[in-house]
Design a protein around this motif. Sequence first.
Motif, PDB file in Angstrom:
ATOM      1  N   ASN A 116      -8.955   0.435   5.274  1.00 44.11           N
ATOM      2  CA  ASN A 116      -8.860   1.014   3.934  1.00 44.11           C
ATOM      3  C   ASN A 116      -7.575   1.830   3.760  1.00 44.11           C
ATOM      4  N   LEU A 117      -6.464   1.259   4.180  1.00 45.67           N
ATOM      5  CA  LEU A 117      -5.222   2.028   4.236  1.00 45.67           C
ATOM      6  C   LEU A 117      -4.570   2.232   2.871  1.00 45.67           C
ATOM      7  N   VAL A 118      -4.844   1.349   1.916  1.00 48.19           N
ATOM      8  CA  VAL A 118      -4.269   1.568   0.585  1.00 48.19           C
ATOM      9  C   VAL A 118      -4.880   2.822  -0.033  1.00 48.19           C
ATOM     10  N   GLU A 119      -6.177   2.967   0.071  1.00 44.81           N
ATOM     11  CA  GLU A 119      -6.830   4.169  -0.455  1.00 44.81           C
ATOM     12  C   GLU A 119      -6.413   5.400   0.347  1.00 44.81           C
ATOM     13  N   ASN A 120      -6.237   5.225   1.650  1.00 43.61           N
ATOM     14  CA  ASN A 120      -5.776   6.358   2.461  1.00 43.61           C
ATOM     15  C   ASN A 120      -4.385   6.806   2.025  1.00 43.61           C
ATOM     16  N   ALA A 121      -3.520   5.842   1.710  1.00 47.82           N
ATOM     17  CA  ALA A 121      -2.185   6.187   1.222  1.00 47.82           C
ATOM     18  C   ALA A 121      -2.270   6.973  -0.079  1.00 47.82           C
ATOM     19  N   LEU A 132       2.443   7.537  -0.356  1.00 40.92           N
ATOM     20  CA  LEU A 132       3.179   8.056   0.801  1.00 40.92           C
ATOM     21  C   LEU A 132       4.654   7.710   0.689  1.00 40.92           C
ATOM     22  N   MET A 133       5.228   8.115  -0.425  1.00 43.77           N
ATOM     23  CA  MET A 133       6.633   7.872  -0.727  1.00 43.77           C
ATOM     24  C   MET A 133       7.077   9.040  -1.597  1.00 43.77           C
ATOM     25  N   VAL A 134       7.458  10.150  -0.957  1.00 42.22           N
ATOM     26  CA  VAL A 134       7.673  11.412  -1.666  1.00 42.22           C
ATOM     27  C   VAL A 134       9.063  11.954  -1.367  1.00 42.22           C
ATOM     28  N   GLY A 135       9.746  12.434  -2.411  1.00 41.84           N
ATOM     29  CA  GLY A 135      11.075  12.996  -2.266  1.00 41.84           C
ATOM     30  C   GLY A 135      11.140  14.449  -2.679  1.00 41.84           C
ATOM     31  N   ASN A 136      11.975  15.223  -1.976  1.00 43.99           N
ATOM     32  CA  ASN A 136      12.238  16.636  -2.285  1.00 43.99           C
ATOM     33  C   ASN A 136      13.706  16.747  -2.688  1.00 43.99           C
ATOM     34  N   GLU A 137      13.978  17.067  -3.950  1.00 42.25           N
ATOM     35  CA  GLU A 137      15.363  17.123  -4.416  1.00 42.25           C
ATOM     36  C   GLU A 137      15.885  18.552  -4.391  1.00 42.25           C
ATOM     37  N   PHE A 138      17.016  18.741  -3.718  1.00 39.98           N
ATOM     38  CA  PHE A 138      17.637  20.055  -3.591  1.00 39.98           C
ATOM     39  C   PHE A 138      18.741  20.214  -4.642  1.00 39.98           C
ATOM     40  N   ARG A 139      18.727  21.376  -5.293  1.00 40.32           N
ATOM     41  CA  ARG A 139      19.753  21.723  -6.282  1.00 40.32           C
ATOM     42  C   ARG A 139      20.189  23.164  -6.058  1.00 40.32           C
ATOM     43  N   ARG A 162      13.371  12.655   1.959  1.00 38.43           N
ATOM     44  CA  ARG A 162      12.208  11.804   1.678  1.00 38.43           C
ATOM     45  C   ARG A 162      11.243  11.761   2.853  1.00 38.43           C
ATOM     46  N   MET A 163       9.974  11.571   2.506  1.00 37.26           N
ATOM     47  CA  MET A 163       8.910  11.499   3.504  1.00 37.26           C
ATOM     48  C   MET A 163       8.156  10.188   3.311  1.00 37.26           C
ATOM     49  N   ILE A 164       8.046   9.425   4.406  1.00 40.37           N
ATOM     50  CA  ILE A 164       7.458   8.079   4.359  1.00 40.37           C
ATOM     51  C   ILE A 164       6.513   7.891   5.550  1.00 40.37           C
ATOM     52  N   PRO A 165       5.428   8.635   5.643  1.00 42.11           N
ATOM     53  CA  PRO A 165       4.560   8.469   6.809  1.00 42.11           C
ATOM     54  C   PRO A 165       3.908   7.080   6.834  1.00 42.11           C
ATOM     55  N   PRO A 166       3.499   6.608   7.999  1.00 42.33           N
ATOM     56  CA  PRO A 166       2.714   5.374   8.066  1.00 42.33           C
ATOM     57  C   PRO A 166       1.424   5.509   7.256  1.00 42.33           C
ATOM     58  N   LEU A 167       0.872   4.387   6.832  1.00 45.51           N
ATOM     59  CA  LEU A 167      -0.331   4.404   5.995  1.00 45.51           C
ATOM     60  C   LEU A 167      -1.557   4.909   6.746  1.00 45.51           C
ATOM     61  N   ILE A 168      -1.474   4.998   8.060  1.00 43.80           N
ATOM     62  CA  ILE A 168      -2.617   5.460   8.860  1.00 43.80           C
ATOM     63  C   ILE A 168      -2.661   6.981   8.971  1.00 43.80           C
ATOM     64  N   VAL A 169      -1.703   7.684   8.390  1.00 43.61           N
ATOM     65  CA  VAL A 169      -1.606   9.130   8.572  1.00 43.61           C
ATOM     66  C   VAL A 169      -2.899   9.823   8.127  1.00 43.61           C
ATOM     67  N   GLY A 204       0.779  -1.240   0.000  1.00 45.22           N
ATOM     68  CA  GLY A 204       0.000   0.000   0.000  1.00 45.22           C
ATOM     69  C   GLY A 204       0.799   1.273   0.000  1.00 45.22           C
ATOM     70  N   ARG A 205       2.114   1.199   0.115  1.00 45.35           N
ATOM     71  CA  ARG A 205       2.943   2.390   0.265  1.00 45.35           C
ATOM     72  C   ARG A 205       2.732   3.411  -0.849  1.00 45.35           C
ATOM     73  N   THR A 206       2.526   2.956  -2.085  1.00 44.03           N
ATOM     74  CA  THR A 206       2.427   3.878  -3.218  1.00 44.03           C
ATOM     75  C   THR A 206       0.993   4.247  -3.583  1.00 44.03           C
ATOM     76  N   GLY A 207       0.023   3.805  -2.788  1.00 41.81           N
ATOM     77  CA  GLY A 207      -1.379   4.075  -3.118  1.00 41.81           C
ATOM     78  C   GLY A 207      -2.022   2.978  -3.946  1.00 41.81           C
ATOM     79  N   ARG A 208      -1.267   1.981  -4.313  1.00 42.92           N
ATOM     80  CA  ARG A 208      -1.758   0.697  -4.820  1.00 42.92           C
ATOM     81  C   ARG A 208      -1.149  -0.363  -3.914  1.00 42.92           C
ATOM     82  N   PHE A 209      -1.753  -1.546  -3.871  1.00 46.59           N
ATOM     83  CA  PHE A 209      -1.188  -2.524  -2.940  1.00 46.59           C
ATOM     84  C   PHE A 209       0.261  -2.827  -3.296  1.00 46.59           C
ATOM     85  N   TRP A 210       0.540  -2.950  -4.592  1.00 45.86           N
ATOM     86  CA  TRP A 210       1.904  -3.154  -5.070  1.00 45.86           C
ATOM     87  C   TRP A 210       2.292  -2.010  -5.985  1.00 45.86           C
ATOM     88  N   GLY A 211       3.532  -1.582  -5.898  1.00 45.97           N
ATOM     89  CA  GLY A 211       3.969  -0.453  -6.703  1.00 45.97           C
ATOM     90  C   GLY A 211       3.900  -0.702  -8.191  1.00 45.97           C
TER      91      GLY A 211
END
Length: 417
Positions: free
Chosen positions: A313-318, A347-354, A390-397, A239-246
């Motif tokens: 319903n944590l996949v949809e919450n993600a 819930l797998m988001v990165g902020n790239e600094f340049r 990177r930000m990786i909150p739990p799926l319950i956020v 569920g990390r990516t908003g689907r059960f599998w990426g």
Amino acid sequence: MARLSPVLQQATPVQAARGEGVHLFDTDGRRHLDFTAGIGVTSTGHCHPRVVAAAQEQVGTLIHGQYTTVMHQPLLRLAERMGDVLPAGMDRVFFLNSGSEAVEASVRLARHATGRQIVVAFDGGFHGRTMGAAALTTSGAKIRAGIGPMMGGVEFAPFPYAFRYGWSEEETVAFCLRELDRVLLTAAPARDVAAFLIEPVLGEGGYVPTPPAFLQGLRERADAHGILLIADEVQTGYGRTGRFWGHQHTDGLTPDILITAKGLASGFPLSAIAAPEAIMEKALPGSQGGTYGGNAVSCAAALATLDVITEENLVENAREQGLRLLEGLRKVAVENPGIADVRGLGLMVGNEFRTADGAPDPAAATRAHAAAAERGLLLLTCGPFGNVVRMIPPLIVTAEQIDEGVGLWADAVRATS
């Protein structure tokens, strides 16, 4: 007095005393918003009551039933339950302890099943720190430094990291597929390749989603040459990516072997590989096993984790909260030009600094990361230059917790710009 190895370095200054949901509490009682989730492990949050109860009950019944000596019910039930969430046709599973161990088991299986030796991995991928897994890893030199020679039979091809190349996604995918074809004609003859190994989202390499067109190109080439496609879903699964599998963000794609770990058991050590029986049965006798694999307590926790993910319903919450997080972080980036790219899935988001001239800026990322921790927001960095936060909150956020995290991040970036 013995102490921990001096090489172990903390990403934050926090000494955790307890965890509850999205929060960690340190030894001084201060509350921290944990957007690391133990590097994506505490999928149902810290100490979810259902997971705690399942583990406590199992500890009082059977802690360790070594699965090549005796069989136990939590392991059998979990194998059956995995059938509810695995891609169609993946009807056999093998449980281990860690992501690295599962990666190496998948390579062993692919070599047995095909009778071939070469594995093609992709630039920037992270697959683990053990010797075999490290040989497949190029997310950063620290994983491979000082331990060569590495395991043989591994070749690398470019990963379609469009922002890095400065091209459109379409151009980058076309280039990387052409380069893969060149590799199959040179360093890794297609007839000798057992598997392609790829993460649906580049993890340690910078939190870069793999474009669906590239995964489709891999599937086409795998089918054309009798190569197996291995999806490393250690971080992107459950569920990390908003689907059960990426990999499910690519319509119609099914890997031949799937690797999962991290969020599988909400913090208890457990990993697995899954494959169709026609592939799994080709593993040689004695090639699958391990003293602690499929531990009874971990399996009980994994069963409870599946219950929580489904019933809450944590996949949809993600998916929903991931979109909210992405939108909020992009607004922060608009006001802070040092953040050159914000990307991710669920819930797998990165902020790239340049820097202003486009060079990676790890110093800015480090400052923002530390300032966030000072404000009670725990994050991690990644990328070969260390310039991605990177930000990786739990799926319950919740939406409120996402907004709180974005607010703390905005303050941290403003304070260090």
